[in-house]
Design an enzyme around this catalytic site. Structure first.
Site, PDB file in Angstrom:
ATOM      1  N   THR A  12     -13.763  43.639  19.125  1.00  0.00           N
ATOM      2  CA  THR A  12     -15.125  43.932  19.581  1.00  0.00           C
ATOM      3  C   THR A  12     -15.965  42.660  19.469  1.00  0.00           C
ATOM      4  OG1 THR A  12     -16.042  44.630  17.421  1.00  0.00           O
ATOM      5  CG2 THR A  12     -14.886  46.297  18.731  1.00  0.00           C
ATOM      6  N   ILE A  18     -16.618  33.958  16.678  1.00  0.00           N
ATOM      7  CA  ILE A  18     -15.415  34.312  15.922  1.00  0.00           C
ATOM      8  C   ILE A  18     -14.547  35.285  16.706  1.00  0.00           C
ATOM      9  CG2 ILE A  18     -14.608  35.540  13.860  1.00  0.00           C
ATOM     10  CD1 ILE A  18     -16.990  34.251  12.357  1.00  0.00           C
ATOM     11  N   TYR A 148     -29.484  42.530   6.349  1.00  0.00           N
ATOM     12  CA  TYR A 148     -28.197  41.988   6.788  1.00  0.00           C
ATOM     13  C   TYR A 148     -27.155  42.077   5.668  1.00  0.00           C
ATOM     14  CZ  TYR A 148     -24.749  38.784   8.753  1.00  0.00           C
ATOM     15  OH  TYR A 148     -23.582  38.230   9.236  1.00  0.00           O
TER      16      TYR A 148
END
Length: 246
Positions: A12, A18, A148
């Protein structure tokens, strides 16, 4: 050496950073690779360059996730490797945080990742490998990072519980937690060249190895987790941050 030949892998957020590096590495190791992304044009460019299949899908939308699971199942059948990578940056001081700040990060990083795993469990082959992209900040305490950091800490908790729940099917679930990594997401901060260099220098000063990580390094760890050499590893978090969190 194609160690993943015959495997079906889904990444995904695989159109950049990355995720893109992981998709490239997985393909080089022989896997048939599927990537997702929210931006159609970026996804089409990535699929053309990598030579993989792409589906437009927003991990922050559970309906998109469910549709993706159905599309992948109908087109490819079972999946052997699931890299839940898509994520967003975002932060605010706790006192000034808004519901919008909270939902923006949590909808993708936590809820979206959770339901991606949930809805893909029936699509996973027995013996499959699931890897979450977490972060070293899951176990660090920085100002203005509560939302986060919490989203990534939640992922690590889910990862360990999923490792237990899926162990009877020999499905392994692990997490990779990078520190600062040179990817497109840093460029999206909107900093000018001097400010960006200042940010890089600030991060490097706090990393014992005195360098910022590369997406290819994380991709190799994801690929390792996905192969037979990691067949006895589940419920593990690998921190890749040059010692920053020590």
């Amino acid at each position: 050496m194609e160690t993943l030949k015959g495997k079906i892998a889904l990444v995904t957020g695989g159109n950049s950073g990355i995720g893109y590096a992981a998709a490239k590495e997985l393909k080089q190791q022989g896997a048939t690779v599927i990537i997702t992304g929210r931006r159609k044009e970026a996804l089409e460019n990535a699929t053309a360059t990598l030579g993989v299949t792409g589906f437009v899908s927003d991990q922050g939308n559970v309906k998109d996730v469910e549709q993706l699971a159905e599309q992948v199942n109908n087109t490819f059948g079972k999946v052997d490797i699931l890299f839940i990578n898509a994520g967003v940056l975002g932060g605010a001081a706790i006192e000034g945080a808004t519901e919008q700040d909270f939902d923006y990060v949590m909808d993708v990083n936590f809820k979206g990742a959770y339901f991606t795993l949930s809805r893909f469990i029936p699509v996973l082959n027995d013996g499959a490998s699931v890897v979450f992209l977490s972060s070293n900040v899951a176990s660090m305490n920085g100002v203005n990072s509560s939302i986060y950091s919490a989203s990534k800490a939640a992922l690590n908790s889910i990862m360990k519980i999923a490792a237990l729940e899926l162990a009877p099917r020999k499905i392994r679930v692990n997490a990779v937690s990078p520190g600062p990594t040179q990817t497109e997401i840093l460029n999206k901060l909107g900093l000018d060249e001097a400010s960006r260099k200042g940010l890089d220098d600030w991060m490097i000063e706090r990393i014992p190895l005195r360098k910022i990580g590369h997406a290819d390094d994380v991709a190799k760890m994801v690929t390792y987790f996905s192969g037979d050499n990691a067949s006895f590893i589940t419920g593990a978090e690998i921190v890749m941050d040059g010692g920053m969190s020590l």
